[in-house]
Design an enzyme around this catalytic site. Structure first.
Site, PDB file in Angstrom:
ATOM      1  CE  LYS B  74       1.310   4.242   6.972  1.00 62.67           C
ATOM      2  NZ  LYS B  74       0.545   3.590   7.999  1.00 62.67           N
ATOM      3  CB  SER B 149      -2.350   2.102   5.564  1.00 63.62           C
ATOM      4  OG  SER B 149      -2.035   2.097   7.142  1.00 63.62           O
ATOM      5  CB  SER B 173      -1.746   0.230   9.219  1.00 58.06           C
ATOM      6  OG  SER B 173      -3.252   0.665   8.975  1.00 58.06           O
TER       7      SER B 173
END
Lengths: 134, 479
Positions: B74, B149, B173
């Protein structure tokens, strides 16, 4: 805690409470207006503008207006917390019991200055260049 | 050539150990899939270094345990020499000078970073639509969100662009996008994984964790990341090594199903899939008991005061002085305000202002302090429940993947996507989402939660259930 729906000047200790969580603020020089309880007006335009300045965010007028209605909607949704009886309940700031996490006071190598400066948008010698203050 | 759509990391490691493939071949296979931009999972690829590293590992006599299996990261985790933007314009082009501890540990174990995945800007959002750069699409239905997210990391694994990936979880997330994309996603106990090199959003909640196509892969990845890091004072000495789960039964396991999260507000199709999983718990020898987490009803309200408050302090560092682009101005104050006002997206600004407001004197006691007190009640609810059960179950998300654009106009409707995951985050507990079936052809996630540091129990039970459920994580039409 102070009564709902009033505007009051914070004592010095409250301001320090806010500072403790790492939030740089000079809010003691200006009270927020609106009070708590009257949710539709918790945040007026002037408050949005003021808080945005404290947060160092320049918003245009359309943004301020949208922000005001969105923030009031969010604050209305979180209003449920005001009705809970929380007398004697300690606040939780950290979930794992940690105390005085210390290391030996021995110098260790840190980021070389050249690397620390590498990503700066404007660097001169061994410092970051900024415009004048004020 | 290996078929990436059928491969777990465990399968890849076995094939490498048996000499059936090489790290270089695996890296090429996955990079070819990463270049396919149907899903918009990646913000940056590190092809050259990934290939060089693969060749290096292939040439080693003594290979590291992960043997050169690729991974996606990420874009909120710092990677030396590879851009790290947090999907924000305020970090456009930023190239970190060091690597996050968790990524460094994985690289040392022989994982190869393929690239950086898309996300909601600064990890604020539940659909990845708050990225300043691109849309990420759900591999199960390209018109739907992957969740957020960590949507890019979830989509990358679901689309078989990487066998596993790293995400971060502040209020859901990792777990929510895992649920929406039909894969496994795990948030460890707060303090399990070092946050050094993770760009901070809400420091008392942020944790790094794995996405994978199997529970065993998630456990394997986590096993290399846990443990004390002198560079993060909130990281803890890990009590027992994480072991790869083998359990097939749940004999003696007491699972509490949260009644508040099985009623109104939860899609009937989601509820049905979770109920089928609970029937499987009993078939495997466990018992299912209804439990109540009364304060969890206040989870979202509590979270959306605490997380913005912490973010308003953490994001103060983005001021156009030390990194990233800046808006040039005549005075420092103008430069700060213009840089931040122009380069942060709307959700980030909303949360900074909300957080600044909640911390402001005059409002601090009524909002921030109260939220911290309710956090105590939520922590106590879980502690009480764990007196009678070993694990807690609920849906991961109240709905399956929603349509792109469906919730962007109303921040509150987006916040409610995290209603099942946020209380767990506030209590700092380990939690996993595993796919437990389909509703209208879209994946449903089952959330399991354990007491702090019960990762091995959580993985064991999830593994047994996963085998019984028999979900195929490859979306139709992909293989």
């Amino acid at each position: 805690m102070h009564s709902r729906g009033t505007v009051w000047a914070p004592p010095r200790s409250e301001v320090e409470g806010a500072d403790r969580v790492g939030h740089a603020t000079d809010i003691r020089h200006r009270r927020l207006e609106g009070g708590i309880g009257n949710i539709a007006n918790v945040i007026d335009r002037a408050t949005v503008h003021h808080v945005a300045r404290l947060a160092r965010l320049r918003l245009d007028e359309a943004e301020e207006e949208r922000m005001q209605s969105e923030l009031n909607a969010i604050l209305t949704a979180v209003e449920q917390l005001q009705d809970l009886d929380l007398d004697g309940v300690e606040p939780t700031s950290h979930v794992i019991a940690l105390k005085n996490v210390l290391r030996e006071d021995v110098p260790t190598p840190s980021l070389p200055q050249e690397l620390a400066l590498r990503e700066g948008p404007d660097v001169q010698g061994d410092g970051f260049v900024v415009p004048k203050i004020g | 050539m290996m078929d990436a759509t059928q491969l777990t990391a465990e399968g890849a490691i076995k094939a490498l150990a048996a000499g059936e493939t090489s790290s270089a071949e695996l890296v090429d296979t996955y990079l070819a899939r990463c270049e396919d931009d149907r899903w918009g999972s990646f913000l940056a690829l590190d092809a050259e270094r990934a290939r060089a590293r693969a060749n290096e590992i292939d040439a080693m006599d003594e290979k590291p345990p992960l043997r050169g299996v690729p991974i996606a990261i990420k874009d909120v985790l710092s990677t030396e020499g590879l851009t790290t933007t947090c999907a924000s314009k305020i970090l456009e082009g930023f190239t970190p000078v060091y690597t996050a501890t968790c990524v460094e540990r994985l690289e040392r174990a022989g994982a190869i970073v393929l690239g950086k995945t898309n996300m909601d800007e600064f990890a604020m959002g539940s659909s990845t639509e708050n990225s300043a750069y691109q849309v990420t699409r759900n591999p199960w239905d390209l018109e739907r969100v992957p969740g957020g997210s960590s949507g890019g990391s979830a989509a990358a694994v679901a689309a078989c662009q990487a066998p596993w990936s790293l995400g971060t979880d502040t209020g859901g997330s990792i777990r929510q996008p895992a649920a929406l994309c039909g894969i496994v996603g795990m948030k460890p106990t707060y303090g399990a994984v070092s946050r050094y090199g993770l760009v901070a959003f809400a420091s008392s909640l942020d944790q790094v964790g794995p996405f994978a196509r199997s529970v065993r892969d998630a456990a394997h990845l986590l096993s290399f990341m846990v443990g004390k890091d002198p560079k993060d004072s909130t990281s803890v000495d890990w009590p027992d090594p994480i072991v790869l789960p083998t359990a097939e039964r749940l004999d003696g396991m007491r699972v509490g199903i949260v009644t508040e999260l099985m009623g109104e507000g939860i899609d009937p199709g989601v509820r049905a899939a979770v109920e089928r999983s609970m029937a499987l718990v009993e078939e495997l020898g466990g018992t299912v008991v209804p439990i109540s987490l009364p304060s969890s009803a206040h989870g979202i309200a509590t979270y959306y005061l605490i997380a913005p408050a912490e973010c308003s302090a953490n994001l103060a560092r983005f001021d156009g002085v030390r990194y990233g682009p800046r808006h040039e101005a005549d005075t420092l104050l103008d430069q700060y305000e213009l840089t931040r006002g122009e380069l942060f997206g709307p959700e980030v600004k909303r949360r900074i202002i909300l957080g600044t407001f909640a911390l402001a004197s005059g409002y601090y006691d009524a909002y921030y302090r109260r939220a911290q007190q309710v956090r105590t009640l939520i922590v106590r609810d879980f502690a009480t429940a764990f007196e009678n059960v070993d694990l807690i179950a609920s849906p991961t998300s109240p709905t399956v993947a929603f349509k792109l654009g469906e919730r962007t106009a109303d921040p509150m409707s987006m916040y409610l996507a995290d209603i099942c995951t946020v209380p767990v985050s506030l209590a700092g507990l380990p939690s996993i989402s595993i796919p437990c079936g389909l509703s209208d052809g879209l994946p449903v996630g089952l959330q399991l939660v354990g007491p702090a540091f019960s990762e091995n129990r959580l993985f064991a039970a999830s593994h047994a259930l996963e085998q019984a459920i028999g979900f195929n994580p490859t979306p139709p039409g992909l293989s």
